[in-house]
Design a protein around this motif. Structure first.
Motif, PDB file in Angstrom:
ATOM      1  N   ASN A 250      15.153  10.307  -7.938  1.00 34.29           N
ATOM      2  CA  ASN A 250      15.287   8.861  -8.121  1.00 34.29           C
ATOM      3  C   ASN A 250      14.707   8.405  -9.457  1.00 34.29           C
ATOM      4  O   ASN A 250      15.255   7.510 -10.112  1.00 34.29           O
ATOM      5  CB  ASN A 250      14.619   8.118  -6.971  1.00 34.29           C
ATOM      6  CG  ASN A 250      15.361   8.301  -5.656  1.00 34.29           C
ATOM      7  OD1 ASN A 250      16.527   8.687  -5.640  1.00 34.29           O
ATOM      8  ND2 ASN A 250      14.683   8.047  -4.550  1.00 34.29           N
ATOM      9  N   LEU A 251      13.615   9.019  -9.887  1.00 31.88           N
ATOM     10  CA  LEU A 251      13.029   8.671 -11.175  1.00 31.88           C
ATOM     11  C   LEU A 251      13.925   9.098 -12.332  1.00 31.88           C
ATOM     12  O   LEU A 251      14.126   8.339 -13.288  1.00 31.88           O
ATOM     13  CB  LEU A 251      11.650   9.321 -11.312  1.00 31.88           C
ATOM     14  CG  LEU A 251      10.519   8.677 -10.506  1.00 31.88           C
ATOM     15  CD1 LEU A 251       9.279   9.560 -10.538  1.00 31.88           C
ATOM     16  CD2 LEU A 251      10.196   7.279 -11.019  1.00 31.88           C
TER      17      LEU A 251
ATOM     18  N   VAL B 213      11.475   4.464  -3.100  1.00 32.15           N
ATOM     19  CA  VAL B 213      10.246   5.259  -3.124  1.00 32.15           C
ATOM     20  C   VAL B 213      10.065   5.869  -1.739  1.00 32.15           C
ATOM     21  O   VAL B 213       9.919   5.147  -0.753  1.00 32.15           O
ATOM     22  CB  VAL B 213       9.017   4.408  -3.485  1.00 32.15           C
ATOM     23  CG1 VAL B 213       7.786   5.286  -3.601  1.00 32.15           C
ATOM     24  CG2 VAL B 213       9.250   3.629  -4.771  1.00 32.15           C
ATOM     25  N   ASN B 214      10.074   7.190  -1.666  1.00 32.91           N
ATOM     26  CA  ASN B 214       9.932   7.867  -0.376  1.00 32.91           C
ATOM     27  C   ASN B 214       8.479   8.128  -0.014  1.00 32.91           C
ATOM     28  O   ASN B 214       8.075   7.991   1.136  1.00 32.91           O
ATOM     29  CB  ASN B 214      10.705   9.186  -0.396  1.00 32.91           C
ATOM     30  CG  ASN B 214      12.189   8.985  -0.579  1.00 32.91           C
ATOM     31  OD1 ASN B 214      12.907   8.684   0.362  1.00 32.91           O
ATOM     32  ND2 ASN B 214      12.669   9.128  -1.813  1.00 32.91           N
ATOM     33  N   ASN B 215       7.692   8.507  -1.004  1.00 35.60           N
ATOM     34  CA  ASN B 215       6.278   8.811  -0.787  1.00 35.60           C
ATOM     35  C   ASN B 215       5.435   7.732  -1.453  1.00 35.60           C
ATOM     36  O   ASN B 215       5.453   7.593  -2.677  1.00 35.60           O
ATOM     37  CB  ASN B 215       5.930  10.181  -1.370  1.00 35.60           C
ATOM     38  CG  ASN B 215       4.517  10.630  -1.033  1.00 35.60           C
ATOM     39  OD1 ASN B 215       3.655   9.816  -0.688  1.00 35.60           O
ATOM     40  ND2 ASN B 215       4.263  11.910  -1.128  1.00 35.60           N
ATOM     41  N   PRO B 216       4.675   6.945  -0.680  1.00 36.85           N
ATOM     42  CA  PRO B 216       3.875   5.869  -1.276  1.00 36.85           C
ATOM     43  C   PRO B 216       2.921   6.345  -2.366  1.00 36.85           C
ATOM     44  O   PRO B 216       2.563   5.567  -3.254  1.00 36.85           O
ATOM     45  CB  PRO B 216       3.100   5.309  -0.077  1.00 36.85           C
ATOM     46  CG  PRO B 216       3.927   5.651   1.111  1.00 36.85           C
ATOM     47  CD  PRO B 216       4.563   6.983   0.798  1.00 36.85           C
ATOM     48  N   LYS B 217       2.534   7.603  -2.336  1.00 35.64           N
ATOM     49  CA  LYS B 217       1.650   8.126  -3.373  1.00 35.64           C
ATOM     50  C   LYS B 217       2.323   8.149  -4.747  1.00 35.64           C
ATOM     51  O   LYS B 217       1.639   8.198  -5.767  1.00 35.64           O
ATOM     52  CB  LYS B 217       1.184   9.539  -3.008  1.00 35.64           C
ATOM     53  CG  LYS B 217       0.269   9.600  -1.796  1.00 35.64           C
ATOM     54  CD  LYS B 217      -0.179  11.024  -1.508  1.00 35.64           C
ATOM     55  CE  LYS B 217      -1.109  11.085  -0.313  1.00 35.64           C
ATOM     56  NZ  LYS B 217      -1.527  12.480  -0.010  1.00 35.64           N
ATOM     57  N   ASN B 218       3.647   8.118  -4.762  1.00 33.30           N
ATOM     58  CA  ASN B 218       4.390   8.144  -6.024  1.00 33.30           C
ATOM     59  C   ASN B 218       4.753   6.752  -6.534  1.00 33.30           C
ATOM     60  O   ASN B 218       5.366   6.619  -7.590  1.00 33.30           O
ATOM     61  CB  ASN B 218       5.677   8.958  -5.862  1.00 33.30           C
ATOM     62  CG  ASN B 218       5.414  10.408  -5.525  1.00 33.30           C
ATOM     63  OD1 ASN B 218       4.415  10.979  -5.951  1.00 33.30           O
ATOM     64  ND2 ASN B 218       6.310  11.020  -4.768  1.00 33.30           N
ATOM     65  N   GLU B 219       4.354   5.736  -5.804  1.00 34.84           N
ATOM     66  CA  GLU B 219       4.799   4.382  -6.142  1.00 34.84           C
ATOM     67  C   GLU B 219       4.384   3.967  -7.550  1.00 34.84           C
ATOM     68  O   GLU B 219       5.106   3.217  -8.220  1.00 34.84           O
ATOM     69  CB  GLU B 219       4.246   3.400  -5.109  1.00 34.84           C
ATOM     70  CG  GLU B 219       4.837   2.004  -5.225  1.00 34.84           C
ATOM     71  CD  GLU B 219       4.385   1.096  -4.090  1.00 34.84           C
ATOM     72  OE1 GLU B 219       4.801  -0.074  -4.084  1.00 34.84           O
ATOM     73  OE2 GLU B 219       3.613   1.557  -3.224  1.00 34.84           O
TER      74      GLU B 219
ATOM     75  N   ALA C  95      11.270  -1.459  -7.392  1.00 33.58           N
ATOM     76  CA  ALA C  95      10.959  -0.285  -6.579  1.00 33.58           C
ATOM     77  C   ALA C  95      10.833  -0.724  -5.127  1.00 33.58           C
ATOM     78  O   ALA C  95      10.120  -1.683  -4.821  1.00 33.58           O
ATOM     79  CB  ALA C  95       9.661   0.360  -7.051  1.00 33.58           C
ATOM     80  N   VAL C  96      11.533  -0.030  -4.249  1.00 34.84           N
ATOM     81  CA  VAL C  96      11.502  -0.358  -2.826  1.00 34.84           C
ATOM     82  C   VAL C  96      10.878   0.806  -2.076  1.00 34.84           C
ATOM     83  O   VAL C  96      11.460   1.893  -2.013  1.00 34.84           O
ATOM     84  CB  VAL C  96      12.919  -0.642  -2.283  1.00 34.84           C
ATOM     85  CG1 VAL C  96      12.837  -1.003  -0.798  1.00 34.84           C
ATOM     86  CG2 VAL C  96      13.580  -1.755  -3.075  1.00 34.84           C
TER      87      VAL C  96
END
Length: 222
Positions: free
Chosen positions: A78-79, A98-104, A116-117
């Motif tokens: 996605n990025l 965004v699948n992993n909140p740590k990558n937000e 970003a969702v």
């Protein structure tokens, strides 16, 4: 409006269906042959290709798109899709899942992301919104300008209940965009008054969120 969606899984197909119902032109792109299910969204265009490859995006004519949605289940993909869409093809609006909140923290303007969702964050925010009165809940983050869509339900004891909107000194870089009052959705004007129990939706700079929450939560003098 022409929209390209990278990722033809359940999320991508659902988004495509909604956009098609609203009269938009949609292209679904996925590199997995098993994901190409034309019969599920027959009105959409389909492309079996790797959305991280320039040649694939050329074939998709991304330069003709008004919006690109990176909706795969892989944050790295996605990025990359977001960055290519913005820098190589100048797409005006890029929305990324965004699948992993740590990558937000990565999903910002530097990677070409306009919005970003985060599904986990959105779900937790909706839970908070359902049970919180007087607390500011962040619903959505906008990358440009470091602004967020936030919600607060005005508590009965708020000093602003009954106050005319135009008479309120709102913090800088905040804008009241919607009032949800019962089953009604109101576009606020300066002449409208706030009522206890109103769900207030703001677009606000992150640095102003605490100030906004403090203003709305000030109690009436007893």
């Amino acid at each position: 409006m022409r929209v390209a969606i990278a990722g033809a899984g359940a999320v991508g197909r659902s988004i495509a269906g909604e956009l098609l119902e609203n009269g938009h032109e949609v292209l679904l792109v996925d590199k997995a042959p098993t994901a190409i299910s034309v019969e599920r969204v027959p009105q959409a265009e389909w492309l079996l290709a790797d959305a991280c490859e320039i040649t694939s995006l050329d074939e998709a004519a991304l330069q003709r798109c008004n919006v690109v949605i990176a909706a795969t289940g892989d944050d790295k993909v996605n990025l990359v899709v977001s960055l290519l869409a913005k820098t190589e093809y100048g797409v005006p609006r890029v929305v990324a899942r965004v699948n992993n909140p740590k990558n937000e923290w990565l999903f910002n303007e530097s990677w070409g992301v306009d919005v970003a969702v985060s599904t986990p964050r959105l779900m937790s925010a909706l839970v908070e919104e359902a049970v919180s009165v007087g607390d500011l809940v962040r619903l959505l983050r906008f990358s440009h300008g470091d602004a967020n869509l936030v919600e607060l339900t005005l508590p009965p004891e708020s000093a602003l209940a009954g106050t005319t909107i135009g008479d309120i000194s709102w913090p800088e870089d905040t804008s009241l965009v919607t009032i949800i009052r019962g089953t009604r959705v109101l576009a606020p004007t300066a002449e409208d008054s706030l009522e206890a129990g109103d769900e207030l939706l703001f677009v606000a700079a992150q640095a102003r969120e605490e100030q906004l929450e403090d203003l709305l939560s000030v109690r009436k003098e007893s």
